[in-house]
Design a protein around this motif. Structure first.
Motif, short mmCIF file in Angstrom:
data_model
loop_
_atom_site.label_atom_id
_atom_site.label_comp_id
_atom_site.label_asym_id
_atom_site.label_seq_id
_atom_site.Cartn_x
_atom_site.Cartn_y
_atom_site.Cartn_z
N GLU A 25 -15.06 17.79 -27.32
CA GLU A 25 -15.13 16.32 -27.30
C GLU A 25 -16.23 15.82 -28.22
O GLU A 25 -16.04 14.87 -28.98
CB GLU A 25 -15.42 15.81 -25.87
CG GLU A 25 -14.22 15.92 -24.95
CD GLU A 25 -14.61 15.72 -23.48
OE1 GLU A 25 -15.66 15.10 -23.21
OE2 GLU A 25 -13.88 16.21 -22.62
N VAL A 28 -15.03 16.17 -31.83
CA VAL A 28 -13.98 15.21 -32.20
C VAL A 28 -14.56 13.80 -32.31
O VAL A 28 -14.26 13.05 -33.25
CB VAL A 28 -12.81 15.26 -31.18
CG1 VAL A 28 -11.85 14.10 -31.40
CG2 VAL A 28 -12.06 16.59 -31.31
N GLN A 29 -15.42 13.45 -31.35
CA GLN A 29 -16.00 12.11 -31.38
C GLN A 29 -16.83 11.88 -32.64
O GLN A 29 -16.99 10.76 -33.10
CB GLN A 29 -16.89 11.88 -30.14
CG GLN A 29 -16.13 11.80 -28.83
CD GLN A 29 -15.05 10.72 -28.83
OE1 GLN A 29 -15.29 9.58 -29.22
NE2 GLN A 29 -13.84 11.08 -28.43
N ASN A 30 -17.32 12.97 -33.21
CA ASN A 30 -18.14 12.84 -34.41
C ASN A 30 -17.42 13.30 -35.67
O ASN A 30 -18.05 13.43 -36.73
CB ASN A 30 -19.46 13.60 -34.22
CG ASN A 30 -20.33 12.91 -33.18
OD1 ASN A 30 -21.01 11.95 -33.48
ND2 ASN A 30 -20.26 13.38 -31.94
N GLY A 31 -16.14 13.51 -35.55
CA GLY A 31 -15.33 13.80 -36.73
C GLY A 31 -15.66 15.11 -37.43
O GLY A 31 -15.59 15.19 -38.65
N GLN A 33 -14.93 18.23 -39.12
CA GLN A 33 -13.71 18.69 -39.78
C GLN A 33 -13.29 20.06 -39.24
O GLN A 33 -14.11 20.97 -39.17
CB GLN A 33 -13.98 18.76 -41.28
CG GLN A 33 -12.76 18.78 -42.16
CD GLN A 33 -11.97 17.47 -42.14
OE1 GLN A 33 -10.88 17.42 -41.60
NE2 GLN A 33 -12.53 16.42 -42.70
N ASP A 36 -9.75 19.91 -33.96
CA ASP A 36 -8.74 18.87 -33.72
C ASP A 36 -8.60 18.51 -32.24
O ASP A 36 -8.49 17.36 -31.89
CB ASP A 36 -7.38 19.31 -34.28
CG ASP A 36 -7.42 19.46 -35.80
OD1 ASP A 36 -8.21 18.74 -36.44
OD2 ASP A 36 -6.67 20.30 -36.33
#
Lengths: 102, 417
Positions: A25, A28-31, A33, A36
């Motif tokens: 989480e 993903v919240q911070n992108g 790469q 997914d």
């Protein structure tokens, strides 16, 4: 509060801090790469694969049985592989380095 | 090349959002605009009937991407905006608020909506909800919290209905599932699996009644009576309708795009209009592995078609060729499915001699089509490898739980293909 360091497959270093939730989480919240988390964190898709830095493996501990099974779908898996939706953020993780799998 | 171009996406759920980020990653330099009628930041749908329903979380704990990541990738998010029509020749989207949005490439990711069957009295029923959106879950939670007796009737024994049953039971509801067919999950699994899940729900205190065709709902003073054509009736404070979906093809159909059990797309996720793509639940697409056109309601298909469409729009040569996979969580049972079982001639069950841990293998002759794995990720993984490789399985070894579960141990000595 724990500091978690992600290193992407492009060698980008991303330092994040968190107190709760799963490592997936946070990523993903911070992108971050390459993380997914398509299934939303229920260990069903194997799209949050990281290699824990060997010297930090004690911080995360090894993969559970279901994680190990799911990781067999990924040719890039090794003994330090984890699906990071299954790693809960805690003080114990502070300083851990996670290499995002290809 | 793409810097002065605009790619517009209608539908900002799993397919649309993943597409937008994949398009940026694939090198699109132009503008990306996402539109959705749902006002919430795009969120994961699968947990809605599972962990999210039983939690007290707000939907922002369940987002597909954080708000900042859209800004970081320069993806324009237009939420709570309804699209009225697609003007194909002018390459313009007509919004219901009167605005127009020009596009060079358009991606339709409109998904599906719950099918609400024509049941007498349904419109005037009290606390009746489908379960597809965050708002639906909010409505169900509110109704549940305010209900004294918490009697829930779920119409439809498919995955949504059964997951919702497990979740509301966990919250302390008195739950009944009414299924029209002779068994639950009739459309998607073998009778063996239907029997297993029927027992699982019974063991957890949920009533599952089959061959129950709901024909009428009578509502007096906020209390519903759900009535079936065999004369039985069930009192309900809350009714959940989970009898399947209707694909949102209207926008595409009105624009003259080819429709066939969904929006028909080629291996690049392109519709009959070369500048318009479609991805996710709304598409009718060719699956090379099973050599037929299919429509899928799944996260896997949404994500994989999104990647293919993005790569194709950016000029890469790609083809959609992935194996479908799905999952469901009910109580402490994790069901993982790979492949499509339609057309199977026989099934084999591998039992691991542990409670609630087994797998059902669907064969067409010697060809493995699909596997349902219950609390058994190993079976799911081994099955995925066999379906992909097409190698033949030694069926006697497969069902022998004393044979260690590894592909090499299960290989048939006779390999036809």
């Amino acid at each position: 509060m724990a500091k978690i360091i992600f290193i992407t497959s492009d060698s980008e270093k991303i330092e994040l801090e968190a107190t709760s939730g799963s490592v997936m989480e946070l990523a993903v919240q911070n992108g971050v790469q390459g993380i997914d988390g398509d299934c939303g964190g229920v260990c069903s898709c194997a799209t949050c694969h990281v290699h824990v830095a060997p010297e930090h493996f004690a911080k995360t501990g090894p993969a559970s049985e279901i994680e190990q099974d799911m990781l067999e779908l990924d040719d890039d898996a090794n003994e330090y592989s984890r699906l990071c939706c299954q790693i809960e953020v805690s003080e114990q993780l502070d300083g851990v380095v996670l290499h995002v799998a290809k | 090349m793409s810097e002065n171009q605009t790619c517009v996406v209608v539908g900002a759920s799993h397919a649309g959002v993943n597409f937008a980020f994949a398009l940026r990653k694939a090198g699109w330099q132009g503008s990306i605009k996402l539109f959705d009628a749902d006002p919430s930041l795009p969120y994961h749908r699968p947990p809605l009937s599972k962990a999210y329903l039983t939690s007290a979380d707000a939907i922002d704990k369940n987002l597909l991407k954080a708000a900042e990541t859209y800004q970081k990738d320069d993806i324009g998010l237009n939420l709570g905006v309804k699209v009225g029509s697609i003007e194909r020749t002018a390459q313009v989207l007509q919004l219901e608020n009167g605005e127009q949005v020009a596009f060079d490439k358009l991606v339709i990711a409109t998904g599906a909506r719950p099918f609400i069957p024509p049941i007498e009295g349904l419109d005037s029923a009290s606390n009746l909800y489908p379960l597809r959106t965050a708002q639906d879950v909010e409505n169900i939670r509110q109704a549940f919290a305010h209900s004294a007796q918490k009697r829930v009737v779920i119409i439809g024994g498919g995955y949504i209905g059964l997951e919702t049953a497990a979740s509301l039971k966990k919250l302390g509801g008195e739950v009944t599932v009414l299924e029209r067919e002779q068994r639950i999950l009739a459309r998607v699994t073998a009778p063996y699996m239907s029997d297993y899940f029927q027992r699982l729900h019974a063991d957890n205190g949920v009533t599952v009644a089959t061959s129950k065709n709901v024909v009428r709902i009578e509502t007096t003073d906020g209390e519903n009576s759900v009535q079936c054509d065999d004369g039985t009736h069930y009192p309900a404070d809350i009714i959940i309708v989970g009898v399947g979906i209707r694909v949102n093809t209207e926008l595409a159909a009105q624009a003259g795009i080819e429709i066939d059990n969904g929006i028909k797309v080629n291996a690049q996720a392109q519709t009959s209009d070369e500048n318009i793509y479609a991805i996710g639940d709304c598409t009718y697409h060719y699956n090379p592995h099973y050599q037929r056109f299919i429509r899928l309601e799944s996260v896997q298909n949404a994500v994989d078609q999104a990647k293919v469409a993005a790569a194709s729009i950016c000029g890469q040569e790609v083809e959609y060729d992935t194996l479908p996979w799905f999952w469901s969580d009910q109580y402490d049972v994790k069901l993982q499915m790979v492949g499509l079982s339609q057309g199977y001639t026989d099934i084999l069950v591998r039992d691991e001699n542990e409670p609630n841990k087994f797998s059902v293998w669907y064969f067409k002759g010697d060809e493995l089509l699909a596997v349902d794995a219950v609390n058994n990720a190993k079976a799911y993984v081994v099955a995925t490898k066999f379906i992909k490789s097409g190698e033949q399985i030694d069926k006697a070894k497969l069902v022998d739980a004393s044979v260690e579960f590894k592909p090499a141990n299960l290989l048939s000595r006779v390999q036809v293909r």
